[in-house]
Design a protein around this motif. Structure first.
Motif, PDB file in Angstrom:
ATOM      1  N   GLN A  30       0.979  -1.188  -0.230  1.00  0.00           N
ATOM      2  CA  GLN A  30      -0.029  -0.080   0.099  1.00  0.00           C
ATOM      3  C   GLN A  30       0.592   1.295  -0.005  1.00  0.00           C
ATOM      4  OE1 GLN A  30      -2.636   0.296   3.265  1.00  0.00           O
ATOM      5  NE2 GLN A  30      -3.880   2.011   2.157  1.00  0.00           N
ATOM      6  N   GLU A  31       1.812   1.072   0.693  1.00  0.00           N
ATOM      7  CA  GLU A  31       2.753   2.403   0.787  1.00  0.00           C
ATOM      8  C   GLU A  31       3.598   2.436  -0.334  1.00  0.00           C
ATOM      9  OE1 GLU A  31       3.263   4.648   3.081  1.00  0.00           O
ATOM     10  OE2 GLU A  31       1.524   3.931   3.942  1.00  0.00           O
ATOM     11  N   ILE A  32       3.944   1.402  -1.101  1.00  0.00           N
ATOM     12  CA  ILE A  32       4.655   1.623  -2.364  1.00  0.00           C
ATOM     13  C   ILE A  32       3.525   2.150  -3.555  1.00  0.00           C
ATOM     14  CG2 ILE A  32       5.310  -0.050  -4.469  1.00  0.00           C
ATOM     15  CD1 ILE A  32       6.445  -1.659  -2.176  1.00  0.00           C
ATOM     16  N   ASN A  33       2.398   1.671  -3.316  1.00  0.00           N
ATOM     17  CA  ASN A  33       1.429   2.372  -4.351  1.00  0.00           C
ATOM     18  C   ASN A  33       1.150   3.642  -3.935  1.00  0.00           C
ATOM     19  OD1 ASN A  33       0.974  -0.198  -5.625  1.00  0.00           O
ATOM     20  ND2 ASN A  33      -0.785  -0.807  -4.375  1.00  0.00           N
ATOM     21  N   ASN A  34       1.158   4.338  -3.016  1.00  0.00           N
ATOM     22  CA  ASN A  34       0.945   5.534  -2.582  1.00  0.00           C
ATOM     23  C   ASN A  34       2.234   6.516  -3.104  1.00  0.00           C
ATOM     24  OD1 ASN A  34      -1.433   5.082  -1.205  1.00  0.00           O
ATOM     25  ND2 ASN A  34      -0.713   4.981   0.687  1.00  0.00           N
ATOM     26  N   LEU A  35       3.352   5.931  -2.872  1.00  0.00           N
ATOM     27  CA  LEU A  35       4.740   6.446  -3.234  1.00  0.00           C
ATOM     28  C   LEU A  35       4.623   6.657  -4.837  1.00  0.00           C
ATOM     29  CD1 LEU A  35       7.236   4.828  -1.014  1.00  0.00           C
ATOM     30  CD2 LEU A  35       6.639   7.361  -1.083  1.00  0.00           C
ATOM     31  N   LYS A  36       4.348   5.475  -5.583  1.00  0.00           N
ATOM     32  CA  LYS A  36       4.233   5.626  -7.106  1.00  0.00           C
ATOM     33  C   LYS A  36       3.287   6.595  -7.586  1.00  0.00           C
ATOM     34  CE  LYS A  36       5.425   0.730  -8.142  1.00  0.00           C
ATOM     35  NZ  LYS A  36       4.809  -0.539  -8.722  1.00  0.00           N
ATOM     36  N   ARG A  37       2.004   6.661  -6.836  1.00  0.00           N
ATOM     37  CA  ARG A  37       1.263   7.862  -7.408  1.00  0.00           C
ATOM     38  C   ARG A  37       1.706   9.148  -7.084  1.00  0.00           C
ATOM     39  NH1 ARG A  37      -2.840   4.160  -5.010  1.00  0.00           N
ATOM     40  NH2 ARG A  37      -2.499   5.125  -3.166  1.00  0.00           N
ATOM     41  N   ARG A  38       2.427   9.230  -6.048  1.00  0.00           N
ATOM     42  CA  ARG A  38       2.968  10.816  -5.494  1.00  0.00           C
ATOM     43  C   ARG A  38       4.126  11.020  -6.661  1.00  0.00           C
ATOM     44  NH1 ARG A  38       4.593  10.816   0.394  1.00  0.00           N
ATOM     45  NH2 ARG A  38       5.578  12.645  -0.018  1.00  0.00           N
ATOM     46  N   VAL A  39       4.950   9.789  -7.146  1.00  0.00           N
ATOM     47  CA  VAL A  39       5.837  10.271  -8.101  1.00  0.00           C
ATOM     48  C   VAL A  39       5.450  10.374  -9.304  1.00  0.00           C
ATOM     49  CG1 VAL A  39       7.964   9.013  -9.526  1.00  0.00           C
ATOM     50  CG2 VAL A  39       7.551   8.880  -6.790  1.00  0.00           C
ATOM     51  N   GLN A  40       4.281   9.871  -9.919  1.00  0.00           N
ATOM     52  CA  GLN A  40       3.626  10.150 -11.192  1.00  0.00           C
ATOM     53  C   GLN A  40       3.197  11.522 -10.973  1.00  0.00           C
ATOM     54  OE1 GLN A  40       0.863   6.795 -11.294  1.00  0.00           O
ATOM     55  NE2 GLN A  40       2.316   5.648 -12.313  1.00  0.00           N
ATOM     56  N   ARG A  41       2.387  11.995 -10.092  1.00  0.00           N
ATOM     57  CA  ARG A  41       2.039  13.434  -9.897  1.00  0.00           C
ATOM     58  C   ARG A  41       3.143  14.369 -10.042  1.00  0.00           C
ATOM     59  NH1 ARG A  41      -1.635  11.539  -5.442  1.00  0.00           N
ATOM     60  NH2 ARG A  41      -0.123  12.383  -4.080  1.00  0.00           N
ATOM     61  N   LEU A  42       4.311  14.116  -9.232  1.00  0.00           N
ATOM     62  CA  LEU A  42       5.439  14.964  -9.369  1.00  0.00           C
ATOM     63  C   LEU A  42       5.902  14.831 -10.944  1.00  0.00           C
ATOM     64  CD1 LEU A  42       7.251  13.968  -5.827  1.00  0.00           C
ATOM     65  CD2 LEU A  42       5.995  16.282  -6.645  1.00  0.00           C
ATOM     66  N   GLU A  43       6.122  13.918 -11.553  1.00  0.00           N
ATOM     67  CA  GLU A  43       6.481  13.797 -12.903  1.00  0.00           C
ATOM     68  C   GLU A  43       5.669  14.408 -13.841  1.00  0.00           C
ATOM     69  OE1 GLU A  43       7.865   9.872 -13.121  1.00  0.00           O
ATOM     70  OE2 GLU A  43       9.748  10.127 -12.182  1.00  0.00           O
ATOM     71  N   ASN A  44       4.397  14.141 -13.815  1.00  0.00           N
ATOM     72  CA  ASN A  44       3.168  14.736 -14.820  1.00  0.00           C
ATOM     73  C   ASN A  44       2.392  15.598 -13.974  1.00  0.00           C
ATOM     74  OD1 ASN A  44       4.555  13.013 -16.869  1.00  0.00           O
ATOM     75  ND2 ASN A  44       3.760  11.408 -15.615  1.00  0.00           N
ATOM     76  N   PRO A  45       2.608  16.910 -13.673  1.00  0.00           N
ATOM     77  CA  PRO A  45       1.644  17.632 -12.892  1.00  0.00           C
ATOM     78  C   PRO A  45       0.219  17.873 -13.630  1.00  0.00           C
ATOM     79  CG  PRO A  45       3.328  18.904 -13.431  1.00  0.00           C
ATOM     80  CD  PRO A  45       3.734  17.380 -13.744  1.00  0.00           C
ATOM     81  N   ASP A  46       0.269  17.735 -14.862  1.00  0.00           N
ATOM     82  CA  ASP A  46      -0.653  18.094 -15.673  1.00  0.00           C
ATOM     83  C   ASP A  46      -1.804  17.013 -15.748  1.00  0.00           C
ATOM     84  OD1 ASP A  46       0.246  20.574 -16.313  1.00  0.00           O
ATOM     85  OD2 ASP A  46       1.307  19.998 -18.048  1.00  0.00           O
ATOM     86  N   ASN A  47      -1.167  15.883 -15.372  1.00  0.00           N
ATOM     87  CA  ASN A  47      -2.437  14.525 -15.361  1.00  0.00           C
ATOM     88  C   ASN A  47      -3.200  14.544 -14.241  1.00  0.00           C
ATOM     89  OD1 ASN A  47      -1.706  14.147 -18.120  1.00  0.00           O
ATOM     90  ND2 ASN A  47      -0.074  12.763 -17.452  1.00  0.00           N
TER      91      ASN A  47
END
Length: 47
Positions: A30-47
């Motif tokens: 669950q923590e990994i999934n949360n981290l992945k979502r955070r990284v994706q938001r940081l890398e793609n702020p427009d999505n």
């Protein structure tokens, strides 16, 4: 993309070092999934 791949590799290493039981594995996943979502938001702020 390279940063994301490095993060994912590091997370996979941490999983290998930290899994000791099923409930801990689920919490860690669950923590990994949360981290992945955070990284994706940081890398793609427009999505």
């Amino acid at each position: 993309m390279e940063v994301s791949n490095r993060h994912e590799n590091r997370i996979e290493q941490l999983i290998g070092y930290n899994i000791t039981g099923e409930s801990e594995r689920l919490d860690l996943q669950q923590e990994i999934n949360n981290l992945k979502r955070r990284v994706q938001r940081l890398e793609n702020p427009d999505n």
